[in-house]
Design an enzyme around this catalytic site. Structure first.
Site, PDB file in Angstrom:
ATOM      1  N   ARG A 157      35.045  47.552  46.831  1.00 54.37           N
ATOM      2  CA  ARG A 157      35.507  46.279  47.584  1.00 54.37           C
ATOM      3  C   ARG A 157      35.589  46.414  49.097  1.00 54.37           C
ATOM      4  NH1 ARG A 157      41.583  46.706  45.074  1.00 54.37           N
ATOM      5  NH2 ARG A 157      42.592  48.124  46.682  1.00 54.37           N
ATOM      6  N   ILE A 196      37.822  39.784  45.192  1.00 61.69           N
ATOM      7  CA  ILE A 196      36.586  40.301  44.802  1.00 61.69           C
ATOM      8  C   ILE A 196      36.335  39.820  43.261  1.00 61.69           C
ATOM      9  CG2 ILE A 196      36.373  42.602  46.252  1.00 61.69           C
ATOM     10  CD1 ILE A 196      37.413  44.012  43.729  1.00 61.69           C
ATOM     11  N   ASP A 197      37.519  39.457  42.616  1.00 63.18           N
ATOM     12  CA  ASP A 197      37.502  39.273  41.186  1.00 63.18           C
ATOM     13  C   ASP A 197      36.681  37.961  40.774  1.00 63.18           C
ATOM     14  OD1 ASP A 197      38.533  41.907  40.766  1.00 63.18           O
ATOM     15  OD2 ASP A 197      40.566  40.942  40.668  1.00 63.18           O
ATOM     16  N   GLU A 236      36.875  47.535  33.575  1.00 65.39           N
ATOM     17  CA  GLU A 236      37.928  48.541  33.451  1.00 65.39           C
ATOM     18  C   GLU A 236      39.020  47.894  32.430  1.00 65.39           C
ATOM     19  OE1 GLU A 236      40.185  48.657  37.569  1.00 65.39           O
ATOM     20  OE2 GLU A 236      40.050  46.342  37.431  1.00 65.39           O
ATOM     21  N   GLY A 256      37.858  44.380  37.848  1.00 62.42           N
ATOM     22  CA  GLY A 256      37.952  43.169  37.179  1.00 62.42           C
ATOM     23  C   GLY A 256      38.658  43.279  36.043  1.00 62.42           C
ATOM     24  N   ARG A 257      39.826  43.237  35.896  1.00 61.84           N
ATOM     25  CA  ARG A 257      40.611  43.724  34.791  1.00 61.84           C
ATOM     26  C   ARG A 257      40.696  42.510  33.768  1.00 61.84           C
ATOM     27  NH1 ARG A 257      43.422  48.117  33.657  1.00 61.84           N
ATOM     28  NH2 ARG A 257      43.007  49.076  35.683  1.00 61.84           N
ATOM     29  N   ASN A 314      45.031  34.805  43.689  1.00 58.22           N
ATOM     30  CA  ASN A 314      45.802  33.604  42.801  1.00 58.22           C
ATOM     31  C   ASN A 314      47.327  33.924  43.406  1.00 58.22           C
ATOM     32  OD1 ASN A 314      44.019  32.231  41.455  1.00 58.22           O
ATOM     33  ND2 ASN A 314      43.542  33.968  40.031  1.00 58.22           N
TER      34      ASN A 314
END
Lengths: 391, 391
Positions: free
Chosen positions: B290, B137-138, B238, B182-183, B108
């Site tokens: 990742r 990866i997210d 996480e 993935g926060r 993004n």
């Protein structure tokens, strides 16, 4: 001697090739029609007392074939603490079930159990032969050159640290600590050095539990390397202790006599952030590192299978009170010879890394270690473009 | 139009297939003799300002061939924060170097940069076409069905949780928390559900950042499952937040405006030990997840390469200000169609998991998610004997 039964028992934490030894034992026992039932104690040594047995001869061949590539323990395992009276009871149960061959697949604790069951059977005059199969990721079993399970744990950590180092070099904004297994012995942590290919990849610093950890020197080294390289990669054992011999992490929780310690990796990354103001993070592959089939060492898998086969042959040859093992003949080409080790020589002895494998500064390994360890990975790591190779 | 040059830029954290997109772009550009130099900005978007370019046409073919299986970013990457004036400067530099095609491969933040460079070139009347290649990866990039990088991260977490679950079931003495990346988005955490094969393996509980985390309900669930099953496996993001929207972990260190938080995994395992008196531990594969080539999804790798190729073709066809993407046509058989997304539609928008993919209790995923996610793994996980299958 007529028909009789055999029994295999798994003890302690799993490895990536524990089931390969089980596979070897099952296949070797399959050659002998005299072995009527080849039992597994389902869930470790306590299952013998509970007489919880599974006849592996009834398992479909298709499933048996999958064992070498199956992580963990397909028949369960435990850290059961047996009591003094339990060994005589085990000797009685073995006789009751006409079990004449017993195989203990495990680490130091399990070899202790193995030795005590051997003695109990001898004292009871029971016609039972008791053989140990070494198994540990930690590589801390005495006498044998190395134990099945270690080569795969070493391949995992070398491969994973290699990949993480590509990441840390290509996005060079931080210090990364990889926390490695092995609370008292640095064998696994040390294997991270095999991630180095000569292109600047792999770990920059390696901290083993065999040496006291000095945070001041650690911070100096990290600061210097961060200035020189941008990204810094550190491999640190979960069991690091300070100059006074105490764990460098505080116990987070104490429940009764048990203490649960914080993570060394996150402790060190917090130290870097706080003291140096440099961004840092930590990774802890943990159990993933002992369960990984992708990083199973082909050599380790083959040696584990052969250890299972040799244990069955040793019992068949009349041996008892011994553990199968290996003696290193040469590193390159890699050659070993089979040995049988009297179980008393391994019971509860812990083999740490020798001085000649640890760098004088205590923050790296020596070429002698690399030479000893490299063949155990069972072949080179996957080939890729090392960061900076294009540049 | 004569000879001209092209430029590829990597931004943000690496994935396991970022270099596969680079490979696709290099190969596709190689078809066009008009592209004289195919530059890489070495070290991310800031390298454009520093005019630090590497001509990928000069890289030996043998190394280019290794790119799809190379973790991280072979040309470096960054989280450079560009300033308002930088975009016009970039437009001038592009013209100075006769660069007419620019490819931004990133998430993004990078798509935001991509859009701003596109606008700056348009405003400057520069004949430069700017194309985005999604990478994360997210899986939090808007509009496209999924982004290259996610399928491999999903395969890693499913495979690793599968292996860890064999370990936890076979030595059933603890609760194990696997902390997942993935926060703000649970896409990776959710993929752990694909570790389930119907034999009782895989995660027992899945906690996504899209739902507030209630420690009381978590402890109730863990206690019940521990009673029923012995070993309990939890996948936890996480980035979990409490009912008030704050991270469930305290900041360990604050430096200036930046806060560094503790690990969610160790926080939850400590909670289990302290509140329930049950042994617990946590694992944090972190960056390993990742960077893993062993768990690279073959589909993800192929789609990443194709995204790189399509970006070059799009520029060649005169497109600009767009990101290549995919629209899902069907899950089974898996079918997609290529789309080009106006860059404004993706700039800095974050796509979290939709409600229909999250179980009503907020501690698991739905069958709809599994159906959507499964094809992205690019084939079944490695086959082995699930624990209890022999018993």
């Amino acid at each position: 001697m007529g028909k009789f039964n055999a029994l295999v028992v798994h003890g302690g934490a799993p490895t990536a090739v524990m089931n390969a030894s089980l596979y070897g034992a099952v296949r070797e026992a399959g050659k002998h029609g005299e072995i009527e039932h080849f039992y597994a104690a389902v869930g470790g040594s306590g299952a013998i007392l509970r007489e919880r047995f599974l006849d592996l001869k009834t398992v479909p061949d298709e499933l048996v074939s999958l064992l070498p590539a199956t992580p963990a323990s397909a028949i369960g395992t435990s850290r059961d603490a047996l009591e003094a009276g339990d060994y005589a009871a085990i000797a009685r149960i073995l006789q009751k079930h006409n079990i004449r061959h017993v195989f203990f697949n495990g680490g130091n604790g399990t070899m202790d159990t193995c030795g005590k069951v051997y003695r109990a059977c001898r004292e009871a005059g029971a016609p039972v032969q008791v053989i140990g199969i070494p198994k540990t990721i930690d590589n801390d079993i005495a006498v044998t050159d190395h134990a099945p399970g270690y080569g795969s744990a070493a391949r995992y950590i070398a491969g994973t640290v290699s990949e993480i180092s590509q990441d840390v070099r290509s996005l060079p904004i931080h210090v990364c600590i990889v926390e490695t297994m092995g609370r008292n012995c640095g064998w696994i942590t040390a294997a991270s050095a095999l991630a180095r290919t000569g292109c600047g990849d792999g770990p920059d610093l390696i901290y083993l539990p065999e040496r006291p950890f000095d945070p001041r020197r650690f911070l100096e080294d990290v600061e210097r390397l961060h200035r020189e390289k941008g990204g810094v990669l550190v491999a640190a054992s979960e069991g690091l202790r300070d100059l006074g011999g105490n764990p460098i992490v505080e116990p987070v929780v104490r429940i009764g006599r048990a203490a649960y310690y914080g993570d060394v990796g996150s402790h060190l990354s917090n130290l870097v952030i706080r003291e140096l103001g440099i961004k840092a993070r930590s990774e802890k592959p943990g159990i993933g590192g002992r369960a990984s089939i992708a990083f199973q060492s082909p050599l380790d898998c083959a040696e584990a299978e052969e250890a299972g086969r040799r244990a069955v042959r040793a019992a068949w040859d009349g041996q008892t009170g011994v553990m199968v093992g290996l003696r290193r003949i040469s590193d390159s080409p890699y050659r070993t010879e089979d040995i049988l080790v009297p179980i008393e020589q391994v019971m509860l002895r812990e083999r740490t890394m020798p001085d000649e494998f640890i760098s004088p500064e205590g923050n790296d390994v020596t070429p002698a270690f690399l030479q000893w360890c490299r063949p155990l990975l069972g072949g080179p790591l996957r080939r890729f473009v090392s960061f900076r190779q294009l540049l």
